[in-house]
Scaffold this motif. Structure first.
Motif, PDB file in Angstrom:
ATOM      1  N   PHE A 147      12.057  -9.416 -31.532  1.00 23.73           N
ATOM      2  CA  PHE A 147      11.935  -8.080 -32.109  1.00 23.73           C
ATOM      3  C   PHE A 147      10.751  -7.358 -31.494  1.00 23.73           C
ATOM      4  CE2 PHE A 147      10.479  -4.983 -35.170  1.00 23.73           C
ATOM      5  CZ  PHE A 147      11.656  -4.393 -35.573  1.00 23.73           C
ATOM      6  N   PHE A 191      13.243 -14.359 -35.176  1.00 19.91           N
ATOM      7  CA  PHE A 191      13.333 -13.758 -33.841  1.00 19.91           C
ATOM      8  C   PHE A 191      12.439 -14.527 -32.866  1.00 19.91           C
ATOM      9  CE2 PHE A 191      15.755  -9.898 -34.577  1.00 19.91           C
ATOM     10  CZ  PHE A 191      15.688  -9.789 -35.950  1.00 19.91           C
ATOM     11  N   LEU A 231      20.003  -9.232 -32.502  1.00 16.79           N
ATOM     12  CA  LEU A 231      20.298  -9.366 -33.923  1.00 16.79           C
ATOM     13  C   LEU A 231      21.351 -10.441 -34.176  1.00 16.79           C
ATOM     14  CD1 LEU A 231      20.133  -5.739 -35.122  1.00 16.79           C
ATOM     15  CD2 LEU A 231      19.084  -7.689 -36.222  1.00 16.79           C
ATOM     16  N   SER A 232      22.324 -10.542 -33.283  1.00 15.17           N
ATOM     17  CA  SER A 232      23.318 -11.586 -33.468  1.00 15.17           C
ATOM     18  C   SER A 232      22.661 -12.955 -33.422  1.00 15.17           C
ATOM     19  CB  SER A 232      24.382 -11.511 -32.372  1.00 15.17           C
ATOM     20  OG  SER A 232      24.830 -10.202 -32.229  1.00 15.17           O
ATOM     21  N   ILE A 269       9.935 -11.878 -38.782  1.00 15.84           N
ATOM     22  CA  ILE A 269       9.419 -11.294 -37.542  1.00 15.84           C
ATOM     23  C   ILE A 269       7.912 -11.508 -37.486  1.00 15.84           C
ATOM     24  CG2 ILE A 269       9.063  -9.148 -36.288  1.00 15.84           C
ATOM     25  CD1 ILE A 269      11.665  -8.170 -37.630  1.00 15.84           C
ATOM     26  N   PHE A 273      16.160 -15.818 -41.302  1.00 12.72           N
ATOM     27  CA  PHE A 273      16.168 -14.988 -40.102  1.00 12.72           C
ATOM     28  C   PHE A 273      14.996 -15.388 -39.229  1.00 12.72           C
ATOM     29  CE2 PHE A 273      18.590 -12.174 -42.874  1.00 12.72           C
ATOM     30  CZ  PHE A 273      19.580 -11.748 -42.003  1.00 12.72           C
ATOM     31  N   MET A 302      21.669  -5.388 -30.229  1.00 12.26           N
ATOM     32  CA  MET A 302      22.798  -5.983 -30.917  1.00 12.26           C
ATOM     33  C   MET A 302      22.835  -7.489 -30.636  1.00 12.26           C
ATOM     34  SD  MET A 302      26.223  -3.850 -31.199  1.00 12.26           S
ATOM     35  CE  MET A 302      27.341  -4.370 -29.961  1.00 12.26           C
ATOM     36  N   TYR A 350      20.064 -17.442 -38.990  1.00 13.84           N
ATOM     37  CA  TYR A 350      20.142 -17.371 -40.449  1.00 13.84           C
ATOM     38  C   TYR A 350      21.292 -18.243 -40.951  1.00 13.84           C
ATOM     39  CZ  TYR A 350      20.926 -15.317 -45.060  1.00 13.84           C
ATOM     40  OH  TYR A 350      21.109 -15.138 -46.398  1.00 13.84           O
ATOM     41  N   ILE A 400       6.704  -8.848 -40.203  1.00 10.44           N
ATOM     42  CA  ILE A 400       7.690  -8.433 -41.202  1.00 10.44           C
ATOM     43  C   ILE A 400       8.349  -9.692 -41.740  1.00 10.44           C
ATOM     44  CG2 ILE A 400       9.701  -6.969 -41.665  1.00 10.44           C
ATOM     45  CD1 ILE A 400       9.042  -5.403 -39.178  1.00 10.44           C
ATOM     46  N   PRO A 401       7.784 -10.266 -42.797  1.00 13.25           N
ATOM     47  CA  PRO A 401       8.288 -11.562 -43.260  1.00 13.25           C
ATOM     48  C   PRO A 401       9.756 -11.515 -43.689  1.00 13.25           C
ATOM     49  CG  PRO A 401       6.594 -10.683 -44.729  1.00 13.25           C
ATOM     50  CD  PRO A 401       6.625  -9.802 -43.539  1.00 13.25           C
ATOM     51  N   ARG A 402      10.214 -10.356 -44.163  1.00 12.48           N
ATOM     52  CA  ARG A 402      11.593 -10.261 -44.625  1.00 12.48           C
ATOM     53  C   ARG A 402      12.595 -10.763 -43.586  1.00 12.48           C
ATOM     54  NH1 ARG A 402      15.707 -10.926 -46.207  1.00 12.48           N
ATOM     55  NH2 ARG A 402      17.311  -9.552 -47.036  1.00 12.48           N
ATOM     56  N   PHE A 403      12.319 -10.461 -42.330  1.00 12.47           N
ATOM     57  CA  PHE A 403      13.228 -10.865 -41.266  1.00 12.47           C
ATOM     58  C   PHE A 403      12.632 -11.960 -40.389  1.00 12.47           C
ATOM     59  CE2 PHE A 403      15.077  -6.751 -42.287  1.00 12.47           C
ATOM     60  CZ  PHE A 403      16.407  -7.081 -42.301  1.00 12.47           C
ATOM     61  N   TYR A 417      20.867 -13.525 -36.615  1.00 10.44           N
ATOM     62  CA  TYR A 417      21.781 -13.786 -37.726  1.00 10.44           C
ATOM     63  C   TYR A 417      22.365 -15.200 -37.617  1.00 10.44           C
ATOM     64  CZ  TYR A 417      25.566 -13.429 -41.033  1.00 10.44           C
ATOM     65  OH  TYR A 417      26.399 -13.659 -42.087  1.00 10.44           O
TER      66      TYR A 417
END
Lengths: 488, 497
Positions: free
Chosen positions: B135, B198, B183-184, B75, B196, B180, B190, B70-73, B187
């Protein structure tokens, strides 16, 4: 208005034409199948036309309408939901003693209202869209008025919805009027300035109060706590297709509108409004999930769970802030799509085993479904897992997106509430799944309704596919949403 | 590549097993056996033919591979195997075969779906032990949960609804804290590097200061510690274990608990060295408390499976103790305890399952003097109980000894109390042995002609016993494999904690 601008409104025109065509058809000859197919074809045409009107940049068509990537995306979701619900309605209404055809007119007009809601940034259009949608919903909720069994429920639900919805519209209208009295404009975007500085001698707190009135009205329609009291009764009393419509199209259009309102008016730069919204979100998550815990009627259960889901959504809504490179818009868009898929899926399974004479909406009706009808049970389980936010499903990524947006916006308290709420949520979703796993002593025979029809099963298959596909390889969609959000 | 094939073999094998039920009710178990054997052979060939790749980070990864997801994040499907993962993978596949053996004759209903769930659980665990994108890790973390839930909920014993729900809720909610925290981290990456990520190796570069590090570390800790489980978060485990079918208990105790320990070793401590350092005294106190408390509670149980479950929590305390000592002895001890406890607890649960299927009760008050009736089963019970107590010469002794040795260097007080747990372990084990195996024969009347071990059972027990003896007699062969990984992980944290 030039012809190019008219062309941009093609989807709206096509939906209107569908409603008119269906009406004329009924005047000539009543035929349930025909009415349904005309509606489905018309809505599908409108859906296809979205591809051609997709603008490269935002287009303002007169001050009243606004077409951009965002409105096209949500129009697509709304139209697809509408098409699917129309298809599920056919077997459901087949044995209604009343006339069945008018339902499809109401459906088309309601969709028109929803489309208007997502394609504007102007209070008048907003209000018109909301009312068009609501008025049709009153009719849809009360539709099986003369069904022999338990006919009083749809009427009760409809009246309840009518009164409370009118009240909330009143709030919205009053807020709009107060705003107009001071600013002389009805554009969302002019509001931001007034909020931050006040206008002339009018202090900003005046505008905050007006905005809160409008938000209150919206919160009614989204059934956020403490404006949620109508939800379970209306969900339970309405016929299943109307419930599904209310739960998906109604909520999606409203949430999309609210998001546009927030992002264009810079409402969130005001801390009081953010605080109120955060409070509402937290309360919705907790109360929605807690009240759903012990419901044994699936419609009521899903209604409470929808309250919680809208609460999750508001977390992302709060982070919709244009000033930073925000995940909020993407998160809301993705979540609404996910919500549409899983809600229609869950209601779809219920519609397949129900008909207008008898609704199978009790948990007990689904006991042992895993061993009686593995296919339906599989779909239902997938939808419930998705609602609960378990990986491999689109619901998980939706929740993931909201978490990401919340972390970005540093909404720690709300995220913590969401964790607690999701934990409680698991309990009642799993209760249904466990019920489906528990074998029955005697073999309960499933009712016929949509069970023998091919189309609803194909749709369920499509929904299941979407649920898994977008849950496992969401890369392309996410990329597209990111581009869309940055183009806004 | 090997990882992908391994996971795919198990996922596909599970699907085929389910489908094959339509042909014949005996097919699914054969398909499951084949798919597990293929995985085992693949893994053995891999572990014999490869070694650490010197070019990889730290020079200790046997294999590292990455595909975009998932390149957007940011991942990616980033997977890697090092010595630590490899040992746990071997344990997983081995216990998968044992669980299959336990289920072979026990599962008679909805056979296809059972083996589907069994294989998918194992596939999820394999994913957890190899994923290096957080992720992806979380994804597998949850994937292994659902089939296990179904195994308990469908094939469990009398109180299965309650147990399955509790199991799911505990792990899922703690998992959300983990999410959570993950994700922190992403972020923060980021914020600090403008994208982003993972990726395990990317996240090591994040500068984390002060209380933020502590909070994120606690998110990871809660996620993993619930699975381990630590004292205080353990109450799902006795229920889940006692209600699960034998194969489910074997996997739960043998493998699923180890994922929590693995997460602590791989992520929680190395990513947050300073926070873990200041947290270590708390963790070690919890460990010591858990060892003593759960040993005491185990002593009070009448239900054999509940008793073994509590001893599991107690033994996992040694793992926690070793991890938070964060020196080579402690870590090696934790890994050895994980492996040895994997075998011994799996065997004990299988024995308890065997008793239940023979006498339809798990209540120790109804079972006395079994040695006279079932000599082979009783001998096995004696062997594995003694192993669990930590008899020198068997694997558990090495693990617990090393844990205590390492822990003593960093926190002597907690270690001294924890060591008392060994005494308590001897008390409850001997008590059980005396009560159930010795004395005059007394079993429920209607099942008095129960047979001794079957061939499949003998094979399973023999293999596990062999493993324990090997671990106890020549632990170096295991320590060598994991040493490079553990040194690498220690270097990540700068030796702190």
């Amino acid at each position: 208005m030039t012809s190019a601008m008219l062309f941009m409104l093609l989807p709206l025109i096509l939906v209107t034409a569908t409603a008119v065509a269906t009406m004329l058809m009924i005047a000539i000859k009543r035929q349930h199948g025909m009415s349904c197919s005309v509606t489905v074809i018309g809505l599908s045409l409108a859906f296809v036309s979205l591809y051609f009107v997709m603008p490269s940049s935002a287009q303002q068509l007169t001050p009243l309408m606004k077409i951009d990537a965002f409105s096209v995306f949500f129009s697509g979701v709304i139209l697809l939901s509408g098409i699917m619900i129309a298809c599920f309605s056919y077997p459901y209404f087949s044995n209604l003693e009343d006339h069945q055809d008018e339902f499809y007119i109401l459906l088309s007009v309601a969709i028109l209202g929803a489309l208007v809601m997502v394609s504007n940034s102007h209070f008048i259009t907003t209000f018109l869209g909301m009312e068009t949608l609501s008025v049709c919903l009153y009719g849809m909720v009360a539709y099986p008025l003369h069904r022999s069994v338990a006919a009083q429920y749809p009427m009760e639900a409809s009246i309840k919805y009518l009164v409370l919805s009118a009240l909330s519209s009143g709030f919205v209208l009053f807020g709009i009027a107060l705003l107009y009295a001071q600013t002389g404009t009805l554009q969302f975007s002019d509001l931001g300035q007034a909020l931050s500085s006040g206008m002339g001698p009018v202090p900003p707190v005046y505008f905050v109060l007006c905005c809160l009135m409008i938000v209150t009205g919206f919160a009614f329609k989204l059934s956020l706590v403490p404006f949620h009291l109508w939800t379970p009764d209306v969900y339970e009393g309405a016929p299943l297709p109307a419930t599904a419509f209310l739960a998906t199209v109604g909520k999606i259009a409203m949430a999309a509108l609210l998001m546009r309102f927030m992002s264009e008016s810079a409402l969130l730069s005001n801390e009081a409004i953010v605080f109120v919204l955060a409070l509402v979100a937290g309360a919705s998550i907790l109360f929605g999930n807690l009240l759903a815990l012990l419901q044994s009627n699936l419609k009521r259960l899903l209604s409470y769970s929808s309250i919680a889901h809208m609460g999750y959504l508001v977390i992302a809504l709060i982070t919709v802030d244009r000033t930073v490179d925000s995940l909020g818009i993407e998160a809301v868009s993705f979540y609404l799509l996910a919500y549409a898929v899983m809600s229609i899926g869950a209601f779809g399974v219920m519609m397949v085993v129900s008909d207008s004479e008898q609704e199978r909406d009790h948990i007990g009706h689904y006991q042992g479904l895993f061993w009686r009808n593995p296919w339906l049970a599989l779909v239902m389980t997938a939808m419930l897992f998705s609602l609960a936010g378990i990986p491999l499903t689109i619901g998980f990524l939706g929740k993931f997106y909201i978490f990401a947006a919340g972390v970005q916006g540093a909404q720690w308290a709300l995220l913590f509430t969401m964790v607690v709420g999701s934990g409680v949520g698991l309990f009642y979703y799993l209760r249904i799944v466990y019920g489906m796993l528990t074998p029955l002593d005697e073999d309960l025979i499933l009712p016929e309704a949509g069970l023998k029809e091919l189309v609803p099963h194909c749709l369920l298959f499509v929904l299941l596919l979407l649920l898994l596909l977008l849950g496992i390889v969401p890369g392309a969609l996410m990329q597209w949403l990111a581009e869309m959000a940055s183009a806004l | 590549m090997i990882v992908l094939i391994l996971v795919a073999t198990l996922f596909v094998g599970g699907a085929i097993a389910w489908a094959s039920e339509a042909l014949d009710a005996r097919m699914p178990r054969v398909v499951a056996l084949l798919s597990l054997l293929v995985s085992a052979v693949l893994l053995l060939v891999f572990s014999l033919n490869s070694g650490p790749d010197v070019g990889s980070p730290g020079g200790q990864w046997w294999i590292l591979a990455s595909w975009s997801w998932i390149p957007r994040f940011g991942i990616a499907l980033l997977v890697g195997v090092d010595g630590l993962s490899l040992l746990l993978l071997l344990l997983t596949i081995f216990l998968g075969l044992i669980a299959l053996g336990a289920a072979w004759d026990e599962i008679k209903e909805r056979v296809g779906f059972f083996y589907f769930n069994l294989l998918w659980t194992i596939a999820g665990v394999v994913g957890v032990f190899t994923a290096l994108d957080l992720f992806l890790f979380f994804f597998f973390w949850e994937v292994m949960l659902i089939p296990m839930y179904l195994i308990i909920a469908i094939w469990g014993h009398e109180n299965r609804a309650y147990a399955a729900m509790k199991f799911f809720l505990y792990t899922q909610v703690s998992g959300l804290f983990l999410l959570m925290a993950i994700l922190s981290m992403s972020y923060l990456h980021y914020v600090q590097f403008a994208r982003f990520s993972f990726d395990y190796f990317d996240l090591q570069n994040i500068a984390l200061v002060g209380s933020l590090q502590t909070w994120i570390m606690l998110g990871f800790f809660v996620g993993f510690a619930t699975k381990l489980p630590i004292f205080g978060l353990h109450s799902w485990l006795p229920d889940a274990h006692s209600q699960a079918p034998t194969a489910g208990s074997v996997l739960l105790a043998g493998v699923l608990l180890k994922t929590g320990a693995y997460g602590l070793i791989r992520f929680a401590v190395p990513l947050f060295p300073e926070a873990s350092d200041s947290f270590s005294s708390v963790a070690m106190t919890i460990a010591a408390l858990g060892i003593l408390y759960c040993a005491k509670v185990a002593f009070a149980q009448q239900d054999i499976k509940r008793l073994i479950a509590y001893t599991s929590v107690s033994h996992m305390g040694f793992v926690l103790l070793g991890i938070y000592a964060w020196n080579l002895y402690g870590l090696q001890g934790a890994v050895m305890t994980m492996l040895a406890h994997g075998l011994s607890s799996a065997a004990l649960f299988m024995l308890a399952g065997g008793l239940q299927s023979r006498f339809h009760t798990r209540d120790m008050r109804q079972l006395n003097g079994l040695w006279a009736k079932l000599p082979m089963l009783s001998a096995m019970a004696l062997f594995f109980s003694v192993a669990a107590v930590g008899m020198p010469g068997l694997g558990n002794f090495i693990g617990e000894f090393l844990s205590l040795l390492g822990a003593f260097q960093s926190n002597p007080v907690a270690t001294i109390f924890a060591a008392l747990g060994l005494v308590l372990a001897a008390v409850y084990s001997l008590w059980v042995i005396q009560k159930v195996l010795h004395g005059s024969l007394q079993v429920p009347n209607e099942y008095s002609n129960a047979a001794d071990l079957s061939l499949v059972e003998i094979l399973c027990y023999a293999l596990m016993a062999l493993g324990l003896v090997w671990m106890g007699m020549y632990p170096q062969s295991f320590l060598d494999v994991s040493e490079a990984s553990l040194l690498y992980l220690q270097s990540l944290s700068g030796g702190a904690a």
